[in-house]
Design a protein around this motif. Structure first.
Motif, PDB file in Angstrom:
ATOM      1  N   VAL A 123      -5.667   1.081   6.090  1.00  0.00           N
ATOM      2  CA  VAL A 123      -4.848   0.145   6.121  1.00  0.00           C
ATOM      3  C   VAL A 123      -4.267  -0.042   7.523  1.00  0.00           C
ATOM      4  O   VAL A 123      -4.117  -0.963   8.172  1.00  0.00           O
ATOM      5  CB  VAL A 123      -3.791   0.264   5.315  1.00  0.00           C
ATOM      6  CG1 VAL A 123      -2.812  -0.955   5.376  1.00  0.00           C
ATOM      7  CG2 VAL A 123      -4.307  -0.088   3.712  1.00  0.00           C
ATOM      8  N   ALA A 183      -5.100  -4.413   0.325  1.00  0.00           N
ATOM      9  CA  ALA A 183      -5.080  -3.128   0.075  1.00  0.00           C
ATOM     10  C   ALA A 183      -5.765  -3.010  -1.104  1.00  0.00           C
ATOM     11  O   ALA A 183      -6.195  -2.108  -1.710  1.00  0.00           O
ATOM     12  CB  ALA A 183      -3.644  -2.494  -0.239  1.00  0.00           C
ATOM     13  N   GLY A 213      -8.486  -4.846  -1.836  1.00  0.00           N
ATOM     14  CA  GLY A 213      -9.794  -5.081  -1.768  1.00  0.00           C
ATOM     15  C   GLY A 213     -10.159  -6.835  -1.731  1.00  0.00           C
ATOM     16  O   GLY A 213     -11.342  -7.024  -1.014  1.00  0.00           O
ATOM     17  N   ARG A 261      -6.802  -1.433   9.532  1.00  0.00           N
ATOM     18  CA  ARG A 261      -6.615  -2.954   9.397  1.00  0.00           C
ATOM     19  C   ARG A 261      -5.755  -3.612  10.163  1.00  0.00           C
ATOM     20  O   ARG A 261      -5.784  -4.402  10.911  1.00  0.00           O
ATOM     21  CB  ARG A 261      -6.688  -3.203   8.010  1.00  0.00           C
ATOM     22  CG  ARG A 261      -6.802  -4.554   7.395  1.00  0.00           C
ATOM     23  CD  ARG A 261      -5.621  -5.358   7.672  1.00  0.00           C
ATOM     24  NE  ARG A 261      -4.285  -4.796   7.347  1.00  0.00           N
ATOM     25  CZ  ARG A 261      -4.011  -4.758   6.011  1.00  0.00           C
ATOM     26  NH1 ARG A 261      -4.616  -5.102   4.909  1.00  0.00           N
ATOM     27  NH2 ARG A 261      -2.542  -4.103   5.937  1.00  0.00           N
ATOM     28  N   THR A 310       0.765  -1.251   0.029  1.00  0.00           N
ATOM     29  CA  THR A 310       0.162   0.030   0.007  1.00  0.00           C
ATOM     30  C   THR A 310       0.839   1.405   0.085  1.00  0.00           C
ATOM     31  O   THR A 310       1.732   1.499   0.924  1.00  0.00           O
ATOM     32  CB  THR A 310      -0.976  -0.008   1.185  1.00  0.00           C
ATOM     33  OG1 THR A 310      -1.625  -1.087   1.428  1.00  0.00           O
ATOM     34  CG2 THR A 310      -1.906   1.017   1.203  1.00  0.00           C
ATOM     35  N   GLU A 345      -6.554   6.002   2.240  1.00  0.00           N
ATOM     36  CA  GLU A 345      -6.243   4.518   2.045  1.00  0.00           C
ATOM     37  C   GLU A 345      -5.412   4.310   3.011  1.00  0.00           C
ATOM     38  O   GLU A 345      -5.309   3.160   3.634  1.00  0.00           O
ATOM     39  CB  GLU A 345      -5.762   4.297   0.345  1.00  0.00           C
ATOM     40  CG  GLU A 345      -5.533   2.928   0.381  1.00  0.00           C
ATOM     41  CD  GLU A 345      -4.890   2.487  -1.119  1.00  0.00           C
ATOM     42  OE1 GLU A 345      -3.692   1.996  -1.182  1.00  0.00           O
ATOM     43  OE2 GLU A 345      -5.498   2.794  -1.985  1.00  0.00           O
ATOM     44  N   SER A 370     -14.196  -8.434  -2.450  1.00  0.00           N
ATOM     45  CA  SER A 370     -14.213  -8.418  -1.026  1.00  0.00           C
ATOM     46  C   SER A 370     -14.911  -9.488  -0.323  1.00  0.00           C
ATOM     47  O   SER A 370     -14.516 -10.060   0.649  1.00  0.00           O
ATOM     48  CB  SER A 370     -14.529  -7.132  -0.464  1.00  0.00           C
ATOM     49  OG  SER A 370     -13.721  -6.072  -0.748  1.00  0.00           O
ATOM     50  N   GLU A 425     -13.313   1.871   3.069  1.00  0.00           N
ATOM     51  CA  GLU A 425     -12.286   2.464   2.136  1.00  0.00           C
ATOM     52  C   GLU A 425     -11.787   1.562   1.220  1.00  0.00           C
ATOM     53  O   GLU A 425     -11.386   1.768   0.110  1.00  0.00           O
ATOM     54  CB  GLU A 425     -11.458   3.262   3.045  1.00  0.00           C
ATOM     55  CG  GLU A 425     -10.343   4.183   1.928  1.00  0.00           C
ATOM     56  CD  GLU A 425     -10.635   4.954   1.350  1.00  0.00           C
ATOM     57  OE1 GLU A 425      -9.997   5.317   0.300  1.00  0.00           O
ATOM     58  OE2 GLU A 425     -11.774   5.676   1.618  1.00  0.00           O
ATOM     59  N   LEU A 426     -11.591   0.067   1.759  1.00  0.00           N
ATOM     60  CA  LEU A 426     -10.732  -0.596   0.868  1.00  0.00           C
ATOM     61  C   LEU A 426     -11.556  -1.719   0.026  1.00  0.00           C
ATOM     62  O   LEU A 426     -10.970  -2.428  -0.587  1.00  0.00           O
ATOM     63  CB  LEU A 426      -9.750  -1.484   1.973  1.00  0.00           C
ATOM     64  CG  LEU A 426      -8.845  -0.717   2.563  1.00  0.00           C
ATOM     65  CD1 LEU A 426      -7.878  -1.584   3.351  1.00  0.00           C
ATOM     66  CD2 LEU A 426      -7.944   0.115   1.721  1.00  0.00           C
TER      67      LEU A 426
END
Length: 355
Positions: free
Chosen positions: A190, A272, A274, A193, A166, A186, A264, A258-259
């Motif tokens: 992450v 990063a 998806g 995450r 990313t 982004e 998904s 956002e991802l």
């Protein structure tokens, strides 16, 4: 046959047809009947192909000619090439499992592997983090910019990149993770995450494959438990604490949207791009943050070891820890009692005047 590495596939193709078929049938038995994971099947197949290749070199052209002397010769050869005791023990177990199956299937006149002994695997005590070290690791994504990894640099991008590729923007302006106003970038997503990944690994002690396999519906926010599908398809419920709950809330509210992308699905943790977070990427994330905060080399399994040890040191029952970790045998959990004793001894030697 899919899964094993290129060398194993080449050896598999070089086997006589009857032996190739036996390998494939055994792999299907492990997967469909025994419900073994893809990783376990791959390990068994790799061992079996090596064994049968050795048997062919010894003159066995038919599976019925496989006997105890061939099995022992194969293990001896493994030992002379430097295989560790743990590897020898696992390979002997693979040979016994195949022999028992082949005998039941009528491919061997007797279960020749039943008499195969193997060296007792030397179980090293797992390295664990102190509680303060574990706390520093799981809180790292909310206190600093994402760590960089030159091995994943994008030549077309001048700034650093994260362990999973990313982009974080120019090094001098990379935003710190944590609560922000406005839209989530982004990089911030992450980082959120990463925080929930680290929190869940330490809070629950789950395996990295189990964490990456979680779906959004596997999280019970009201009871603060996650539903985990472990080895052998066994399902268990594992509780988590308030810090992990906060990290989950932030991730689901500000990070995951956002991802999220077309691929998904229902995955809880996303990469990063998806898709579902890959365990290899997750390991890189853990290692990168551990290095960033000055900790010894740490893996997701190290966090699992640490969680189990801290639970026992805090007074948790051994059976409860066994259930939390998803161990089928209590013997697998008992190693953590040895870790606690060793740490007690170290503290005693350091502090007692007559140690």
């Amino acid at each position: 046959m899919s899964g094993p590495d290129r060398g194993t596939r080449a050896l598999h193709q070089a086997l006589p047809p009857a032996l190739r078929d036996a390998v494939d049938d055994f792999a299907e038995h492990l997967s469909r009947v025994r419900n073994r994971s893809a990783h376990t099947v791959r390990a068994y197949v790799t061992d079996l192909v090596s064994l049968l290749d050795h048997a062919v070199r010894m003159g066995c052209v038919d599976l019925a000619e496989l006997d105890l002397s061939v099995l022992r010769s194969w293990l001896a050869r493994q030992r002379t090439t430097g295989a560790a005791r743990t590897s020898l023990a696992r390979r002997a177990a693979s040979a016994r499992a195949f022999s028992a199956w082949a005998h039941r299937a009528g491919l061997l006149p007797s279960d020749v592997g039943a008499a195969l002994a193997s060296p007792r695997a030397h179980r090293e005590l797992p390295s664990v983090l102190r509680a303060d070290q574990a706390a520093a690791l799981v809180e790292a994504p909310s206190r600093q910019s994402p760590p960089t990894n030159p091995a994943h640099a994008d030549p077309a991008h001048t700034g650093p990149t994260r362990a999973d590729g990313t982009r974080t923007g120019p090094a001098s302006t990379a935003p710190a993770a944590g609560p922000t106003s406005g839209a989530t970038t982004e990089s911030e997503a992450v980082s959120l995450r990463d925080r929930v990944l680290l929190e869940l690994l330490y809070a629950t002690g789950v395996r990295i494959s189990e964490a990456c396999g979680l779906d959004v519906a596997d999280v019970d926010h009201e009871r603060r438990v996650i539903r985990v599908l472990g080895k052998g398809g066994r399902e268990r419920s594992v509780p988590y604490g308030v810090p992990a709950q906060r990290a989950l809330d932030d991730w689901l509210r500000r990070g995951r949207p956002e991802l999220v992308g077309d691929h998904s699905g229902n995955a809880l943790l996303l990469g990063a791009r998806g898709g579902r977070l890959n365990p290899t990427t997750a390991r890189q994330v853990v290692g990168a943050y551990a290095e960033a905060v000055g900790l010894p080399r740490t893996s997701p399994h190290g966090l699992r070891h640490s969680a189990a040890t801290h639970l026992l040191e805090g007074g948790a029952d051994l059976r409860a820890v066994q259930e939390l970790l998803g161990h089928s045998s209590l013997a697998s959990t008992q190693i953590y009692t040895h870790v606690s004793v060793e740490r007690l001894r170290a503290a005693y030697r350091q502090a007692h005047p007559r140690a």
